[in-house]
Design an enzyme around this catalytic site. Structure first.
Site, PDB file in Angstrom:
ATOM      1  N   CYS A   2       0.835  -1.183   0.000  1.00  0.00           N
ATOM      2  CA  CYS A   2       0.000   0.000   0.000  1.00  0.00           C
ATOM      3  C   CYS A   2       0.877   1.243   0.000  1.00  0.00           C
ATOM      4  O   CYS A   2       2.039   1.193   0.409  1.00  0.00           O
ATOM      5  CB  CYS A   2      -0.918   0.024   1.224  1.00  0.00           C
ATOM      6  SG  CYS A   2      -2.035  -1.392   1.318  1.00  0.00           S
ATOM      7  N   ARG A  27       1.851   0.973  -5.996  1.00  0.00           N
ATOM      8  CA  ARG A  27       1.854   0.161  -4.783  1.00  0.00           C
ATOM      9  C   ARG A  27       0.455  -0.339  -4.415  1.00  0.00           C
ATOM     10  O   ARG A  27       0.302  -1.189  -3.541  1.00  0.00           O
ATOM     11  CB  ARG A  27       2.417   0.967  -3.602  1.00  0.00           C
ATOM     12  CG  ARG A  27       3.866   1.358  -3.754  1.00  0.00           C
ATOM     13  CD  ARG A  27       4.340   2.099  -2.530  1.00  0.00           C
ATOM     14  NE  ARG A  27       4.306   1.270  -1.340  1.00  0.00           N
ATOM     15  CZ  ARG A  27       5.310   0.504  -0.916  1.00  0.00           C
ATOM     16  NH1 ARG A  27       6.430   0.471  -1.603  1.00  0.00           N
ATOM     17  NH2 ARG A  27       5.200  -0.214   0.183  1.00  0.00           N
ATOM     18  N   TRP A  88      -3.747  -1.765  -1.769  1.00  0.00           N
ATOM     19  CA  TRP A  88      -3.738  -3.092  -2.393  1.00  0.00           C
ATOM     20  C   TRP A  88      -4.269  -4.015  -1.317  1.00  0.00           C
ATOM     21  O   TRP A  88      -3.597  -4.283  -0.327  1.00  0.00           O
ATOM     22  CB  TRP A  88      -2.327  -3.466  -2.822  1.00  0.00           C
ATOM     23  CG  TRP A  88      -2.188  -4.853  -3.365  1.00  0.00           C
ATOM     24  CD1 TRP A  88      -1.965  -5.995  -2.666  1.00  0.00           C
ATOM     25  CD2 TRP A  88      -2.235  -5.242  -4.741  1.00  0.00           C
ATOM     26  NE1 TRP A  88      -1.879  -7.068  -3.507  1.00  0.00           N
ATOM     27  CE2 TRP A  88      -2.051  -6.634  -4.790  1.00  0.00           C
ATOM     28  CE3 TRP A  88      -2.434  -4.546  -5.925  1.00  0.00           C
ATOM     29  CZ2 TRP A  88      -2.038  -7.349  -5.986  1.00  0.00           C
ATOM     30  CZ3 TRP A  88      -2.419  -5.261  -7.104  1.00  0.00           C
ATOM     31  CH2 TRP A  88      -2.223  -6.634  -7.139  1.00  0.00           C
ATOM     32  N   ASN A 114       0.284   0.560   6.076  1.00  0.00           N
ATOM     33  CA  ASN A 114       0.816  -0.408   5.124  1.00  0.00           C
ATOM     34  C   ASN A 114       1.302  -1.591   5.943  1.00  0.00           C
ATOM     35  O   ASN A 114       2.125  -1.426   6.843  1.00  0.00           O
ATOM     36  CB  ASN A 114       1.980   0.207   4.326  1.00  0.00           C
ATOM     37  CG  ASN A 114       2.639  -0.800   3.396  1.00  0.00           C
ATOM     38  OD1 ASN A 114       2.043  -1.811   3.033  1.00  0.00           O
ATOM     39  ND2 ASN A 114       3.880  -0.522   3.020  1.00  0.00           N
ATOM     40  N   GLY A 115       0.784  -2.788   5.663  1.00  0.00           N
ATOM     41  CA  GLY A 115       1.255  -3.954   6.395  1.00  0.00           C
ATOM     42  C   GLY A 115       0.136  -4.712   7.077  1.00  0.00           C
ATOM     43  O   GLY A 115      -1.045  -4.556   6.752  1.00  0.00           O
ATOM     44  N   GLU A 504      13.432 -22.513 -12.780  1.00  0.00           N
ATOM     45  CA  GLU A 504      13.177 -21.077 -12.735  1.00  0.00           C
ATOM     46  C   GLU A 504      14.460 -20.279 -12.912  1.00  0.00           C
ATOM     47  O   GLU A 504      14.476 -19.257 -13.601  1.00  0.00           O
ATOM     48  CB  GLU A 504      12.496 -20.711 -11.413  1.00  0.00           C
ATOM     49  CG  GLU A 504      12.250 -19.222 -11.221  1.00  0.00           C
ATOM     50  CD  GLU A 504      11.328 -18.598 -12.247  1.00  0.00           C
ATOM     51  OE1 GLU A 504      11.281 -17.357 -12.320  1.00  0.00           O
ATOM     52  OE2 GLU A 504      10.629 -19.342 -12.977  1.00  0.00           O
ATOM     53  N   LYS A 508      15.136 -17.568 -15.951  1.00  0.00           N
ATOM     54  CA  LYS A 508      15.547 -16.167 -15.770  1.00  0.00           C
ATOM     55  C   LYS A 508      16.765 -15.848 -16.636  1.00  0.00           C
ATOM     56  O   LYS A 508      16.840 -14.781 -17.241  1.00  0.00           O
ATOM     57  CB  LYS A 508      15.870 -15.898 -14.287  1.00  0.00           C
ATOM     58  CG  LYS A 508      14.658 -15.856 -13.389  1.00  0.00           C
ATOM     59  CD  LYS A 508      13.872 -14.588 -13.512  1.00  0.00           C
ATOM     60  CE  LYS A 508      12.546 -14.675 -14.155  1.00  0.00           C
ATOM     61  NZ  LYS A 508      11.665 -15.734 -14.140  1.00  0.00           N
ATOM     62  N   GLU A 511      15.677 -15.597 -20.278  1.00  0.00           N
ATOM     63  CA  GLU A 511      14.822 -14.445 -20.556  1.00  0.00           C
ATOM     64  C   GLU A 511      15.605 -13.158 -20.714  1.00  0.00           C
ATOM     65  O   GLU A 511      15.306 -12.350 -21.602  1.00  0.00           O
ATOM     66  CB  GLU A 511      13.815 -14.271 -19.407  1.00  0.00           C
ATOM     67  CG  GLU A 511      12.685 -15.274 -19.400  1.00  0.00           C
ATOM     68  CD  GLU A 511      11.752 -15.045 -18.224  1.00  0.00           C
ATOM     69  OE1 GLU A 511      10.527 -15.084 -18.428  1.00  0.00           O
ATOM     70  OE2 GLU A 511      12.235 -14.832 -17.096  1.00  0.00           O
ATOM     71  N   HIS A 527      21.444 -39.143 -18.990  1.00  0.00           N
ATOM     72  CA  HIS A 527      20.656 -39.615 -20.116  1.00  0.00           C
ATOM     73  C   HIS A 527      20.689 -38.640 -21.291  1.00  0.00           C
ATOM     74  O   HIS A 527      19.755 -38.614 -22.094  1.00  0.00           O
ATOM     75  CB  HIS A 527      19.210 -39.872 -19.685  1.00  0.00           C
ATOM     76  CG  HIS A 527      19.065 -40.963 -18.689  1.00  0.00           C
ATOM     77  ND1 HIS A 527      19.119 -42.302 -19.021  1.00  0.00           N
ATOM     78  CD2 HIS A 527      18.908 -40.925 -17.339  1.00  0.00           C
ATOM     79  CE1 HIS A 527      18.983 -43.033 -17.938  1.00  0.00           C
ATOM     80  NE2 HIS A 527      18.859 -42.223 -16.894  1.00  0.00           N
ATOM     81  N   LYS A 626       4.866  -8.908 -20.662  1.00  0.00           N
ATOM     82  CA  LYS A 626       4.539  -9.182 -19.266  1.00  0.00           C
ATOM     83  C   LYS A 626       3.315 -10.075 -19.135  1.00  0.00           C
ATOM     84  O   LYS A 626       3.256 -10.942 -18.281  1.00  0.00           O
ATOM     85  CB  LYS A 626       4.299  -7.853 -18.520  1.00  0.00           C
ATOM     86  CG  LYS A 626       4.117  -8.015 -17.019  1.00  0.00           C
ATOM     87  CD  LYS A 626       5.386  -8.501 -16.354  1.00  0.00           C
ATOM     88  CE  LYS A 626       5.229  -8.682 -14.862  1.00  0.00           C
ATOM     89  NZ  LYS A 626       6.383  -9.377 -14.266  1.00  0.00           N
TER      90      LYS A 626
END
Length: 631
Positions: A2, A27, A88, A114-115, A504, A508, A511, A527, A626
Site C-alpha cells: 500500500c 503500490r 492493495w 501499510n502492512g 526457474e 531467468k 529471458e 541420459h 509481461k
C-alpha cells in the site's frame, strides 16, 4: 503493498496528497482515500477504484458545496495537515468501508497503514468490549481505535502505547483533530521515509511521493517513531528516547525515482521480495498453528465454492500454469503431497487445454497466473470447470479475468511488478502454494497443531531471511556473474524440491541474458545432457538441504569429472558442498521444503548480473511481454 503519504505545513494539504498518491499508485490501486484537517474536525474522502475515481469524488463534493450557499464545506481546502493512502487489499474486500484512512468511533483519530497487524483479533475484541464500533473488515482499523483508546491529549504518547501492543509488520501514520499541525508515524519492517521541506514536512512509503517538493530525506529504521511538525521531524525509540537522524540529499531524476534508487525495475523488485512474502502470508498465518486462506468467492457463480468441505473431499489436485507460474506449481505439488498427502498433477496450461483431460467433480483444479489474464491458463481452467471440477485461481491482480473464471481466488500480494521477468510475483506464488498446502494438511488431518507449528513459524521468518540474504550475497553473486558472463551455455540441475528452482533459475537466465540454457532433473543428466559438458560449461546446482542432498552431491561429482565448473546454491553450515563445487552461494538454513523461497534469489541475481554485463535491457527483454493474452 500500500502507499502512504502525509503532509504538515502552511500549504493546502489536499493537492499535495493527491499528487503524492499518483506517484505511489503502483503500490496499490483498488481503492484510495485522503483525510485533511478541517477546522476542529477531520474530513475524509474514500473511494473504490484508482486515483481518478478519488479525484472525481473530491471534485464532485467541491462543486456540490460551492453550489449551496451557507452549506458546510464538504472537502477541506485550507488545512495544512493531512494523510493519504492507495490500497492493495490484503485483509477485507475492496469496498469503501475497507479503504483507508480509517478512524476511531469518535472520528477524532485517523490513520493510514501499510502492512499487517497480526494480533488484531485479540486487540479488536478488547476494544469492542470498551465500546469501540468498527466499520470495516480490515485489521488496519484496529490501529485507529487503539491509538484513540490511549489518547489523553498527547498523540505521540498514544502512538507509542499502541505500538507497544501491536504485533506484525507495518508502517502507519496517525493524525488527530485535537492537535493541528502534527503527524506521528511508526515503522516496523515496512518502509516509511520523511521528506524535509522549508517549514513543511512530508512522510511517505517511498521517495517519489514527495520528490517534486523536496530532495532532502530522512530514513526511518525499524522500531522507530517519528513526530512531524512544520518546523521539523523528531525521531524516537518506542520507549520515547530521542534518535539522531541525518538528512540525505537524493539526486534522482524522475525515472530513477520510480525505481526508488535502483538501476532497474527488476533489481528493485528482487529487493521487494521480502515484503511480497510477508504481505502474502499476512494475517493468514496469525494463529500460528493453522492457516486461514481468505479465499475470495466470485459474485457471478457459487455452485462449487472453494471451502474447507471441498478441501477435505478433493481426491486429486491439478495445477495448470505457464512459465514461471508453472514452476511455482511444481513447488506446490511437492508441498501438498508432502504435507497433505493429496495426489497432485502439474500441467503446462497450453498443453492441458488441447488434451482430453480426465477431470471431474471430485477434483480441485488450480490455475496460477501473475496477471490473471494468461489465455492458455484461462482456457485450461474453463475446460476443467465445464467438466465439473472446482477451480481455484491464484493471481496477483484483483478483478482480473481469472477471478471470473474461478470458483474462488487466493490472492498473492506482491504489488505491481514492472519488470517483464517475474521475480517478486514468483515468490508470492510459492508462498500462496505453501499456505494452501498447510491449510489442506490442517483440514484433512494429516498434520496436527504440533506438526503445523514449525513450518508455519519458519514460513513467517522467511521475510527476515530473504532481506538478510540479499544484503549478504549480492556482491558475491555479482563476482560470479563477472566470471561467467561470457559463457555461451549454462546447465542448471536440481532434484526433488530443488528441480523447480533450477528450472526457474534457467528461465531467468534465458529471458534476460539470451544465453542458451538447459535445466534438468539432476538424475536425468546422464541420459543426455552430460554430453554437453566441457571445461567451458558453468553448471548451476541447487544443493540446499533436502532428503536427496547426497544424490545431488553425487551428480556434482559427475559434472566435475567432465571438467565443468560447478556453481552450487547450498544451505548455511553445509561445509561438504564446498568440496564438490568451484563456487558456493549459501542461503539461510530453514525447513527444507521452504528452501526454494531462498534458493531462487541468488539465481535471479546471477541472471541479472550476467545480463547487465552483456549490456542488455533486463526490464524489457526482447520478444517477451509481461502478460501473454494470445496463443
Amino acid at each position: 503493498m500500500c502507499g502512504i503519504v502525509g503532509y504538515v505545513g502552511p500549504r493546502k494539504a489536499r493537492p499535495l496528497l493527491l499528487a503524492g498518491l499518483e506517484k505511489l499508485e503502483y503500490r496499490g490501486y483498488d481503492s484510495a482515500g485522503i483525510s485533511v484537517l478541517d477546522g476542529d474536525r477531520i474530513d475524509a474522502v474514500r473511494t473504490v477504484g484508482n486515483l481518478s475515481v478519488l479525484r472525481s469524488a473530491i471534485d464532485g463534493r467541491e462543486r456540490a458545496s460551492g453550489s449551496a450557499p451557507g452549506r458546510a464545506v464538504a472537502v477541506a481546502e485550507q488545512s495544512g495537515t493531512g494523510i493519504g493512502h492507495t490500497r492493495w487489499a490484503t485483509h477485507g474486500r475492496v469496498t469503501e468501508e475497507n479503504a483507508h484512512p480509517h478512524f476511531d468511533t469518535t472520528d477524532s483519530v485517523h490513520i493510514v497503514v501499510n502492512g499487517i497487524v497480526e494480533n488484531y483479533i485479540a486487540l479488536k475484541a478488547r476494544l469492542v468490549q470498551g465500546g469501540a464500533v468498527f466499520t470495516s473488515e480490515t485489521d488496519a482499523e484496529v490501529i485507529a481505535h487503539l491509538v484513540a483508546h490511549h489518547y489523553d491529549g498527547d498523540l505521540v504518547a498514544a502512538v507509542r502505547a499502541a505500538y507497544a501492543e501491536m504485533r506484525g509488520h507495518y508502517a502507519f501514520v496517525a493524525m488527530t483533530a485535537h492537535e493541528p499541525g502534527l503527524l506521528v508515524g511508526a515503522r516496523r519492517e515496512c518502509p516509511l521515509i520523511v521528506g524535509q521541506g522549508d517549514g513543511e514536512q512530508f512522510i511517505a512509503s517511498a521517495i517519489p511521493a514527495f520528490l517534486r517538493e523536496t530532495r532532502r530525506v530522512q530514513y526511518m529504521n525499524d522500531d522507530e517513531i517519528v513526530v512531524l511538525r512544520p518546523g521539523g521531524a523528531h525521531f524516537l525509540t518506542p520507549a520515547g528516547e530521542p534518535v539522531e537522524r541525518d538528512v540525505t540529499d537524493v539526486d534522482w531524476d524522475a525515472d530513477t525515482a520510480e525505481k526508488q534508487g535502483y538501476e532497474t525495475f527488476m533489481l528493485k523488485e528482487i529487493h521487494e521480495q521480502a515484503g511480497a512474502v510477508a504481505e502474502t502470508i499476512g494475517e493468514r498465518a496469525a494463529r500460528g498453528w493453522g492457516v486461514d486462506l481468505g479465499i475470495v468467492s466470485p459474485t457471478t457463480h457459487a455452485a462449487n465454492p472453494v471451502n474447507d468441505a471441498l478441501l477435505r473431499r478433493a481426491r486429486r489436485i491439478v495445477i495448470v500454469a505457464c512459465g514461471t507460474a508453472y514452476h511455482a506449481g511444481l513447488i506446490g505439488r511437492y508441498a501438498i503431497e508432502q504435507w497433505a498427502r493429496v495426489p497432485v498433477e502439474v500441467d503446462v496450461a497450453s498443453e492441458y487445454r488441447y488434451r482430453n483431460p480426465v477431470v471431474g467433480p471430485d477434483d480441485l483444479v488450480i490455475g496460477i497466473s501473475q496477471s490473471g489474464e494468461t489465455l492458455d491458463t484461462l482456457v485450461a481452467m474453463e475446460t476443467a470447470r465445464e467438466r465439473g471440477a472446482t477451480v481455484l485461481a491464484v493471481t496477483n491482480v484483483m478483478g482480473a479475468q481469472i477471478t471470473r473464471v474461478a470458483d474462488g481466488t487466493l490472492y498473492t500480494r506482491a504489488g505491481l511488478e514492472v519488470g517483464v521477468a517475474a521475480t517478486k510475483t514468483f515468490v508470492g506464488q510459492i508462498t500462496a502454494m505453501y499456505l494452501l498446502a498447510l491449510r489442506l494438511a490442517e483440514v484433512r488431518g494429516t498434520m496436527g497443531r504440533a506438526e503445523l507449528k514449525p513450518p508455519i513459524s519458519d514460513l513467517k521468518r522467511l521475510p527476515h531471511m530473504i532481506a538478510e540474504l540479499l544484503e549478504r550475497v549480492e556482491a558475491g553473486v555479482d563476482m560470479i556473474a563477472q566470471t561467467h558472463h561470457e559463457a555461451e551455455f549454462f546447465l542448471y540441475l536440481g532434484r526433488h524440491i530443488g528441480l523447480p528452482v533450477a528450472l526457474e533459475g534457467a528461465l531467468k537466465l534465458k529471458e534476460i541474458s539470451y544465453i542458451a540454457t538447459d535445466a534438468y532433473a539432476a538424475g536425468e543428466m546422464k541420459h543426455g545432457p552430460i554430453a554437453l559438458l566441457d571445461e567451458n560449461t558453468p553448471v548451476v546446482v541447487v544443493a540446499t538441504e533436502s532428503p536427496v542432498r547426497d544424490k545431488v552431491i553425487s551428480n556434482m561429482q559427475e559434472v566435475r569429472v567432465r571438467g565443468a565448473r560447478v556453481i552450487a546454491v547450498a544451505s548455511e553450515g553445509d561445509l561438504e558442498i564446498a568440496e564438490h563445487a568451484d563456487e558456493v552461494i549459501r542461503v539461510p538454513r530453514t525447513d527444507w521444503m521452504l528452501a526454494p523461497l531462498l534458493a531462487v534469489i541468488p539465481l535471479q541475481l546471477l541472471a541479472y548480473g550476467i545480463a547487465r554485463r552483456r549490456g542488455l535491457n533486463v526490464d524489457q527483454p526482447r520478444n517477451l511481454a509481461k502478460t501473454v493474452t494470445v496463443e
